[in-house]
Design an enzyme around this catalytic site. Structure first.
Site, short mmCIF file in Angstrom:
data_model
loop_
_atom_site.label_atom_id
_atom_site.label_comp_id
_atom_site.label_asym_id
_atom_site.label_seq_id
_atom_site.Cartn_x
_atom_site.Cartn_y
_atom_site.Cartn_z
CG HIS A 116 -2.05 -1.01 1.07
ND1 HIS A 116 -3.27 -0.73 0.49
CD2 HIS A 116 -2.10 -2.31 1.43
CE1 HIS A 116 -4.03 -1.82 0.50
NE2 HIS A 116 -3.34 -2.79 1.08
CG HIS B 176 -0.84 -12.72 6.29
ND1 HIS B 176 0.20 -12.02 5.72
CD2 HIS B 176 -1.87 -12.63 5.42
CE1 HIS B 176 -0.20 -11.51 4.57
NE2 HIS B 176 -1.46 -11.87 4.36
CG ASP C 207 -5.98 -13.32 -5.58
OD1 ASP C 207 -6.57 -13.30 -6.66
OD2 ASP C 207 -5.07 -12.51 -5.28
#
Length: 417
Positions: free
Chosen positions: A17, A104, A357
């Site tokens: 980002h 993650h 996704d």
């Protein structure tokens, strides 16, 4: 580190980002005709929002070439390129201020650096692969023009849905449990070998799943949609073939060709497995069945009857097709509530937001191709440097014949005899 390669060196930069992501490529040969369109083709295959099977994040991923070429020709100097991040939603990640997302990179990055990106996955995000794909597209153009090398990847499984047996290497799960049965067919069936020799990117891109078998592709589509509708995710595998690679590439002993491939492929986000040639299947077959006998090709070079080795022997390419498979786990970021712990150890429920996704393998195809191109490019430049240096020496006439490769004419005559 963020740099890959020895002579063809690629450094990527950027977070998911931040203002932009991109790469600096050092070592591209001068004199290569290159345009942004050459790179954009692969970036457009990688970008989000391609179909209802991928994240809806709307990024055009338009590449801007900053340096290293003039009038559409490379100068041999570093090539800088960037792609702007446009469709950013940092507020979608406010929950990660309190929670490390399960499986993650939030927790591990924080442990490593003491700080982390405040939104998205930062450097662990697949946005980072934009620089790889762009650098790989440049390498691919050189490899195609200079050596005729072709690289094609495709989706070979999603979840438990695989290409049918006649098109895929045998599965590790088989009904034959006789430990003394050493009968073995080639790990690559004739149909699958033909697929590897002929598959094109146009055929791969014909279906959104990037699976070249229509019936299987439709089953994969339904499986991905089921995961998406359940706010869940699913993994899969990508198979890749590299054709027309010259024999002799690979740097013993620590930079063997398959070692470089494994390094490249397992550096891609979400990868968990890699196998080349017969892979794990080769562990179940005796050497008498697994060995690839040599024959003389029509052009006078040596080739192999079978290709259990996947085009690599002793860490060095042998001129046969190189094929390998990469396993991608189910994406870690899902939109289901998950019972987990906060950074301070307090139990809680993480309700993740954002656009993700449900399955990464369709978009991973051009990333796999790019990393394969980086490996081949780097190894070729190293081998070319060695051969050029050796060619400047006077011929050696004192070596016994057993130390020198026979000329093609000799091999052809021997084959006739």
């Amino acid at each position: 580190m963020s740099t890959f390669g020895t002579l063809y060196r690629v450094t990527t930069y950027g977070e998911s980002h931040c203002a932009s992501v991109g790469a600096i490529i050092d070592g591209c040969p001068p004199g290569l005709e290159l345009s942004a369109e050459d790179i954009q083709i692969q970036l457009s295959r990688r970008r989000p929002g391609q179909s209802n099977l991928t994240t809806p994040r709307n990024e055009k991923d338009l590449v801007q070439l900053q340096s290293g070429l003039e009038h559409g020709v490379t100068l041999g100097t570093p090539i800088a390129l960037l792609v702007k991040n446009e469709d950013q939603r940092p507020h979608d990640y406010s929950e990660t201020d309190l929670y490390p997302r399960p499986s993650h990179a939030d927790y591990t990055y924080l442990e490593k650096y003491g700080v982390k990106a405040s939104s998205g996955g930062g450097r662990s995000s697949a946005r980072e692969t934009i620089g790889r794909v762009a650098a790989g597209a440049i390498a691919e153009k050189y490899l195609k023009q200079a050596f005729g090398i072709e690289i094609v990847a495709f989706v070979s499984s999603v979840g438990k849905i695989h290409l049918p047996n006649e098109l895929s290497p045998p599965s590790l799960t088989r009904s034959d449990t006789n430990e003394d049965n050493d009968d073995a067919e080639d790990s690559v069936s004739p149909e699958f070998r033909q697929l590897l020799k002929t598959i094109t990117r146009e055929e791969v891109d014909h279906h959104p799943t990037r699976c070249p078998h229509p019936a299987t592709a439709e089953k994969m589509t339904q499986r991905i949609i089921r995961a998406k509708d359940a706010s869940d995710s699913i993994g899969g595998t990508v198979t890749c073939v590299i054709r027309n690679v010259p024999a002799g590439l690979g740097e013993p002993v620590f930079d063997k060709f398959e070692a470089a491939l494994a390094h490249a492929m397992l550096s891609i986000p979400a990868t968990k497995a890699f196998e080349v040639g017969s892979g794990f299947r080769g562990t179940e077959v005796p050497g008498s069945k697994h060995n690839d006998p040599f024959v003389v090709r029509p052009d006078g070079t040596l080739g192999t009857v079978t290709n259990w080795s996947g085009g690599i022997q002793g860490g060095i390419t042998n001129g046969e097709d190189i094929y390998f498979r990469i396993g991608f786990k189910s994406p870690a970021t899902i939109s289901q509530p998950q019972e987990t712990a906060r950074y301070d150890g307090t139990p809680g429920t993480l309700a993740a937001r954002g656009r993700h996704d449900p399955c990464v393998v369709p978009r991973a195809v051009p990333i796999v191709e790019a990393m394969a191109a980086l490996v081949v490019m780097d190894q070729l430049l190293q081998q070319d440097a060695r051969k050029t240096a050796a060619s400047r020496l006077p011929p050696i006439k004192t070596l016994p014949p057993t130390m020198v490769m026979p000329k093609k004419e000799v091999l052809l005559e021997s084959n006739k005899a």
